[in-house]
Design an enzyme around this catalytic site. Structure first.
Site, PDB file in Angstrom:
ATOM      1  N   GLU A 362      26.060  35.573  11.142  1.00 31.97           N
ATOM      2  CA  GLU A 362      25.200  34.606  11.858  1.00 31.97           C
ATOM      3  C   GLU A 362      25.868  34.099  13.141  1.00 31.97           C
ATOM      4  O   GLU A 362      25.782  32.926  13.490  1.00 31.97           O
ATOM      5  CB  GLU A 362      24.742  33.473  10.930  1.00 31.97           C
ATOM      6  CG  GLU A 362      23.676  33.987   9.971  1.00 31.97           C
ATOM      7  CD  GLU A 362      22.866  32.926   9.275  1.00 31.97           C
ATOM      8  OE1 GLU A 362      22.604  31.865   9.878  1.00 31.97           O
ATOM      9  OE2 GLU A 362      22.472  33.170   8.119  1.00 31.97           O
TER      10      GLU A 362
HETATM   11  N1  CAA Z   1      17.558  28.309  22.048  1.00 28.73           N
HETATM   12  C1  CAA Z   1      16.598  28.606  22.957  1.00 28.73           C
HETATM   13  N2  CAA Z   1      16.811  29.455  23.971  1.00 28.73           N
HETATM   14  C2  CAA Z   1      18.007  30.047  24.065  1.00 28.73           C
HETATM   15  C3  CAA Z   1      19.042  29.796  23.138  1.00 28.73           C
HETATM   16  C4  CAA Z   1      18.767  28.874  22.100  1.00 28.73           C
HETATM   17  N3  CAA Z   1      19.699  28.582  21.183  1.00 28.73           N
HETATM   18  N4  CAA Z   1      20.119  30.524  23.469  1.00 28.73           N
HETATM   19  C5  CAA Z   1      19.782  31.202  24.571  1.00 28.73           C
HETATM   20  N5  CAA Z   1      18.507  30.921  24.915  1.00 28.73           N
HETATM   21  C6  CAA Z   1      17.773  31.406  26.085  1.00 28.73           C
HETATM   22  C7  CAA Z   1      18.442  30.902  27.346  1.00 28.73           C
HETATM   23  O1  CAA Z   1      17.937  29.645  27.714  1.00 28.73           O
HETATM   24  C8  CAA Z   1      18.088  31.966  28.338  1.00 28.73           C
HETATM   25  O2  CAA Z   1      16.768  31.764  28.777  1.00 28.73           O
HETATM   26  P1  CAA Z   1      16.421  31.761  30.358  1.00 28.73           P
HETATM   27  O3  CAA Z   1      16.758  33.146  30.803  1.00 28.73           O
HETATM   28  O4  CAA Z   1      14.974  31.427  30.403  1.00 28.73           O
HETATM   29  O5  CAA Z   1      17.317  30.745  30.985  1.00 28.73           O
HETATM   30  C9  CAA Z   1      18.100  33.239  27.509  1.00 28.73           C
HETATM   31  O6  CAA Z   1      17.871  32.827  26.157  1.00 28.73           O
HETATM   32  C10 CAA Z   1      19.396  33.983  27.595  1.00 28.73           C
HETATM   33  O7  CAA Z   1      20.444  33.109  27.258  1.00 28.73           O
HETATM   34  P2  CAA Z   1      21.964  33.549  27.417  1.00 28.73           P
HETATM   35  O8  CAA Z   1      22.165  34.072  28.822  1.00 28.73           O
HETATM   36  O9  CAA Z   1      22.820  32.431  26.947  1.00 28.73           O
HETATM   37  O10 CAA Z   1      22.010  34.787  26.406  1.00 28.73           O
HETATM   38  P3  CAA Z   1      23.173  35.788  26.077  1.00 28.73           P
HETATM   39  O11 CAA Z   1      22.628  37.165  26.075  1.00 28.73           O
HETATM   40  O12 CAA Z   1      24.360  35.506  26.935  1.00 28.73           O
HETATM   41  O13 CAA Z   1      23.509  35.463  24.546  1.00 28.73           O
HETATM   42  C11 CAA Z   1      24.550  34.327  22.693  1.00 28.73           C
HETATM   43  C12 CAA Z   1      23.864  34.232  24.068  1.00 28.73           C
HETATM   44  C13 CAA Z   1      24.739  32.892  22.246  1.00 28.73           C
HETATM   45  C14 CAA Z   1      25.896  35.012  22.777  1.00 28.73           C
HETATM   46  C15 CAA Z   1      23.622  35.081  21.711  1.00 28.73           C
HETATM   47  O14 CAA Z   1      23.518  36.454  22.037  1.00 28.73           O
HETATM   48  C16 CAA Z   1      24.086  34.987  20.259  1.00 28.73           C
HETATM   49  O15 CAA Z   1      23.842  33.977  19.595  1.00 28.73           O
HETATM   50  N6  CAA Z   1      24.748  36.033  19.733  1.00 28.73           N
HETATM   51  C17 CAA Z   1      25.083  36.102  18.298  1.00 28.73           C
HETATM   52  C18 CAA Z   1      23.930  36.695  17.560  1.00 28.73           C
HETATM   53  C19 CAA Z   1      23.973  36.387  16.077  1.00 28.73           C
HETATM   54  O16 CAA Z   1      24.208  35.288  15.648  1.00 28.73           O
HETATM   55  N7  CAA Z   1      23.701  37.435  15.309  1.00 28.73           N
HETATM   56  C20 CAA Z   1      23.587  37.341  13.857  1.00 28.73           C
HETATM   57  C21 CAA Z   1      22.154  37.609  13.466  1.00 28.73           C
HETATM   58  S1  CAA Z   1      21.965  37.581  11.760  1.00 28.73           S
HETATM   59  C22 CAA Z   1      21.239  39.104  11.367  1.00 28.73           C
HETATM   60  O17 CAA Z   1      20.675  39.767  12.174  1.00 28.73           O
HETATM   61  C23 CAA Z   1      21.388  39.626   9.978  1.00 28.73           C
HETATM   62  C24 CAA Z   1      21.150  38.788   8.795  1.00 28.73           C
HETATM   63  O18 CAA Z   1      21.223  39.281   7.697  1.00 28.73           O
HETATM   64  C25 CAA Z   1      20.825  37.380   8.841  1.00 28.73           C
END
Ligand code: CAA
Length: 380
Positions: A362
């Site tokens: 996560e």
């Molecule tokens: N809430 C709302 N919007 C959000 C946000 C949030 N928490 N985080 C980012 N955004 C929006 C931003 O506002 C931005 O929008 P605009 O372009 O309109 O400004 C857009 O999304 C892009 O934001 P970032 O440039 O910050 O995005 P990024 O590509 O750099 O990624 C990150 C940010 C925090 C690293 C994200 O990629 C991340 O959380 N990565 C980890 C993913 C993760 O937790 N994976 C596990 C998933 S669990 C699963 O799949 C399996 C299971 O079994 C559960």
């Protein structure tokens, strides 16, 4: 010390504790060894309606508040973190649906879970882990349907869930804004399960690949609008990470309790080892970290309950700190057990194996720090 919960929740926690003591704690040793899915145990837990904790009463669930859910998941994780995780992850997709779904989608999702099935949340792909935006699974609109192609990996509850929230690119040229989220039901033609992970820990939970090969789903399974998938996924994780924190606290609490029990019994140099400050101080440090992590989880859960208040940072802190504490405390518990702690005959090595993933899934704890730093830079 624990969470401050209502009398009703305290009674439920007590019932869950009793259930876990009789049906999970000892049994977990065996399914940890074999990696088998303990269906009978999950069936019994469903009789207690533990899969319905997060479903609102209006949709037939228990509608518990977030703090109560955190307290109950901690209790479940004390018995077995994989067991707790199955229920916690089943609530992730639910969060996406309640954030962005239509009434019909909410009802369908809740009905599926209430009927005795888990749900799953599928964002991660082989090349898109921390960089969640790099997903390559596609969803092409075709009349009244979308056709999905691609592969998701490391999906908790994969193969045992009845319904999944799946992200896919509806328009690759738009990058993040071209990602959408869909509901996909188990049994849909073109949707199969890939390899099951033979994991180091949390072996009572299922993890596998989801494979989409011209998988046709009704267009009405789109969650929200096209292009909202990344936002929905990020907002969902902002909530769900709090519950990773509480399960990590459960693992750490169990490790400390095991270390205390062993340290009181283990005689070296003619006295129990806990009478040495070197050991007693380790226990004190464990308690400081565990209680701090628990209070952070409680704070994050209360923040989630305050409508309209931002919670992403609090949730990320609860997850990152909880995961780090679980890892440190389980490692120290093994140290107190000495050579016995390294043996599979004793419970603490499993706890350390279970704890490790809490720093990874996560969103790794490094990604949590990215999230926290992003919030800070906006706040100050
Ligand atoms: N809430 C709302 N919007 C959000 C946000 C949030 N928490 N985080 C980012 N955004 C929006 C931003 O506002 C931005 O929008 P605009 O372009 O309109 O400004 C857009 O999304 C892009 O934001 P970032 O440039 O910050 O995005 P990024 O590509 O750099 O990624 C990150 C940010 C925090 C690293 C994200 O990629 C991340 O959380 N990565 C980890 C993913 C993760 O937790 N994976 C596990 C998933 S669990 C699963 O799949 C399996 C299971 O079994 C559960």
């Amino acid at each position: 010390m624990g969470y401050i919960c209502s009398e009703e929740t305290e009674e439920l926690i007590e019932a869950v504790r009793e259930f876990c003591d009789h049906e999970v704690r000892e049994q977990a040793k065996e399914y940890d060894r074999t990696g088998e899915w303990p269906k009978e145990i999950y069936d019994k837990a469903m009789e207690m309606q533990l899969h319905m904790m997060d479903i609102p009463e209006a949709y037939g669930g228990l509608g518990l508040d977030k703090l109560s859910i955190a307290a109950i998941l901690e209790e479940m994780a004390k018995a077995d973190a994989g067991f707790a995780l199955t229920f916690s992850v089943s609530n992730i997709g639910l969060k996406s649906v309640f954030m962005a779904g239509t009434e019909a989608q909410k009802k369908k999702f809740c009905d599926t879970i209430i009927s005795g099935k888990f749900s799953g949340f599928a964002l991660t792909e082989p090349q898109a882990g921390s960089d969640a935006a790099a997903g390559r699974t596609t969803a092409k609109k075709d009349g009244d349907s979308y056709v999905l192609n691609g592969r998701k990996c490391f999906i908790t509850n994969g193969g045992v869930a009845g319904i999944y929230v799946v992200t896919a690119m509806t328009d690759k040229s738009k990058g993040i804004k071209g990602m959408s989220a869909f509901l996909v039901e188990d049994g849909t033609p073109g949707f199969t399960y890939g390899k099951h992970e033979d994991k180091m820990g949390i072996r009572g939970s299922r993890t596998c690949d989801l494979v989409f090969d011209d998988c046709r789903i009704p267009a009405e399974n789109l969650l929200g609008k096209e292009g909202e998938g990344f936002k929905i996924a990020m907002q969902t994780l902002d909530v769900s990470r709090t519950f990773i924190g509480c399960m990590a606290v459960g693992i750490a609490q169990r490790a400390m309790e095991e270390a205390i029990a062993y340290g009181k019994e283990r005689i070296q140099f003619g006295k129990p080892i806990v009478s040495n400050q070197a050991i007693a101080f380790k226990l004190a440090d464990m308690e400081i970290q565990i209680e701090t992590a628990r209070q952070m989880v409680a704070h994050a859960a209360c923040t989630l309950m305050e409508m309209g208040r931002p919670y992403g940072k609090e949730s990320a802190i609860a997850k990152a700190y909880g995961g780090d504490v679980a890892m440190k405390v389980t490692s120290e518990a093994i140290q107190i057990f000495g050579g016995y702690g390294y043996s599979r005959e004793y419970p603490v090595e499993k706890l350390m194996r279970d704890a490790k993933i809490y720093q990874i899934f996560e969103g790794t704890n490094e990604i949590q720090r990215v999230v926290i730093a992003n919030h800070l830079l906006k706040e100050y």
